[in-house]
Design a protein around this motif. Structure first.
Motif, mmCIF file in Angstrom:
data_model
loop_
_atom_site.group_PDB
_atom_site.id
_atom_site.type_symbol
_atom_site.label_atom_id
_atom_site.label_comp_id
_atom_site.label_asym_id
_atom_site.label_seq_id
_atom_site.Cartn_x
_atom_site.Cartn_y
_atom_site.Cartn_z
ATOM 1 N N LEU A 11 0.834 -1.201 0.000
ATOM 2 C CA LEU A 11 0.000 0.000 0.000
ATOM 3 C C LEU A 11 0.873 1.258 0.000
ATOM 4 O O LEU A 11 0.572 2.228 -0.698
ATOM 5 N N LEU A 12 1.965 1.232 0.756
ATOM 6 C CA LEU A 12 2.882 2.368 0.765
ATOM 7 C C LEU A 12 3.516 2.572 -0.608
ATOM 8 O O LEU A 12 3.709 3.706 -1.042
ATOM 9 N N ASP A 13 3.830 1.474 -1.289
ATOM 10 C CA ASP A 13 4.364 1.589 -2.648
ATOM 11 C C ASP A 13 3.352 2.255 -3.573
ATOM 12 O O ASP A 13 3.714 3.100 -4.401
ATOM 13 N N LEU A 14 2.092 1.880 -3.435
ATOM 14 C CA LEU A 14 1.049 2.507 -4.251
ATOM 15 C C LEU A 14 0.889 3.990 -3.914
ATOM 16 O O LEU A 14 0.646 4.815 -4.802
ATOM 17 N N ILE A 53 6.796 16.110 0.253
ATOM 18 C CA ILE A 53 7.126 15.827 1.661
ATOM 19 C C ILE A 53 6.663 14.429 2.039
ATOM 20 O O ILE A 53 7.421 13.647 2.627
ATOM 21 N N TRP A 54 5.425 14.077 1.695
ATOM 22 C CA TRP A 54 4.919 12.740 2.012
ATOM 23 C C TRP A 54 5.655 11.662 1.236
ATOM 24 O O TRP A 54 5.882 10.563 1.738
ATOM 25 N N LEU A 55 6.038 11.969 0.016
ATOM 26 C CA LEU A 55 6.824 11.031 -0.778
ATOM 27 C C LEU A 55 8.155 10.725 -0.092
ATOM 28 O O LEU A 55 8.591 9.573 -0.053
ATOM 29 N N THR A 56 8.771 11.740 0.479
ATOM 30 C CA THR A 56 10.032 11.549 1.188
ATOM 31 C C THR A 56 9.840 10.705 2.445
ATOM 32 O O THR A 56 10.622 9.777 2.701
ATOM 33 N N TYR A 57 8.818 10.991 3.222
ATOM 34 C CA TYR A 57 8.579 10.227 4.446
ATOM 35 C C TYR A 57 8.249 8.766 4.155
ATOM 36 O O TYR A 57 8.800 7.856 4.774
ATOM 37 N N ILE A 58 7.353 8.545 3.224
ATOM 38 C CA ILE A 58 6.951 7.178 2.904
ATOM 39 C C ILE A 58 8.110 6.429 2.254
ATOM 40 O O ILE A 58 8.343 5.248 2.539
ATOM 41 N N VAL A 62 9.916 2.797 3.351
ATOM 42 C CA VAL A 62 10.091 1.670 2.436
ATOM 43 C C VAL A 62 11.574 1.333 2.286
ATOM 44 O O VAL A 62 11.956 0.160 2.292
ATOM 45 N N ALA A 63 12.424 2.351 2.203
ATOM 46 C CA ALA A 63 13.860 2.113 2.078
ATOM 47 C C ALA A 63 14.423 1.465 3.336
ATOM 48 O O ALA A 63 15.308 0.608 3.258
ATOM 49 N N MET A 64 13.908 1.842 4.505
ATOM 50 C CA MET A 64 14.387 1.236 5.747
ATOM 51 C C MET A 64 14.022 -0.242 5.797
ATOM 52 O O MET A 64 14.825 -1.074 6.217
#
Length: 70
Positions: A11-14, A53-58, A62-64
């Motif tokens: 869902l985060l990827d979407l 901003i939300w793209l960076t947080y999400i 995902v990267a972590m």
């Protein structure tokens, strides 16, 4: 536990894709309107900034999970 976590990150990827598409359409549309028709969408700058901003947080979450580097 993995049955819950894996769909959550899908869902985060979407959401990342949706934010990116929204940013592209808002910024491109605003550029076309400003240079082509001498008008623009006022809220487009602010909304694209919030999407970034939300793209960076999400993306950091995902990267972590993937043990990657942002």
């Amino acid at each position: 536990m993995q049955k819950i976590i894996h769909p959550f990150f899908k869902l985060l990827d979407l959401l990342i894709v949706a934010c990116m598409i929204a940013m592209v359409f808002m910024v491109f549309g605003n550029v076309v309107l400003r240079y082509g028709f001498n008008s623009g969408i006022d809220v487009s700058d602010e909304m694209s900034r919030y999407c970034f901003i939300w793209l960076t947080y999400i993306g950091a979450m995902v990267a972590m999970r993937e043990k990657g580097h942002l």
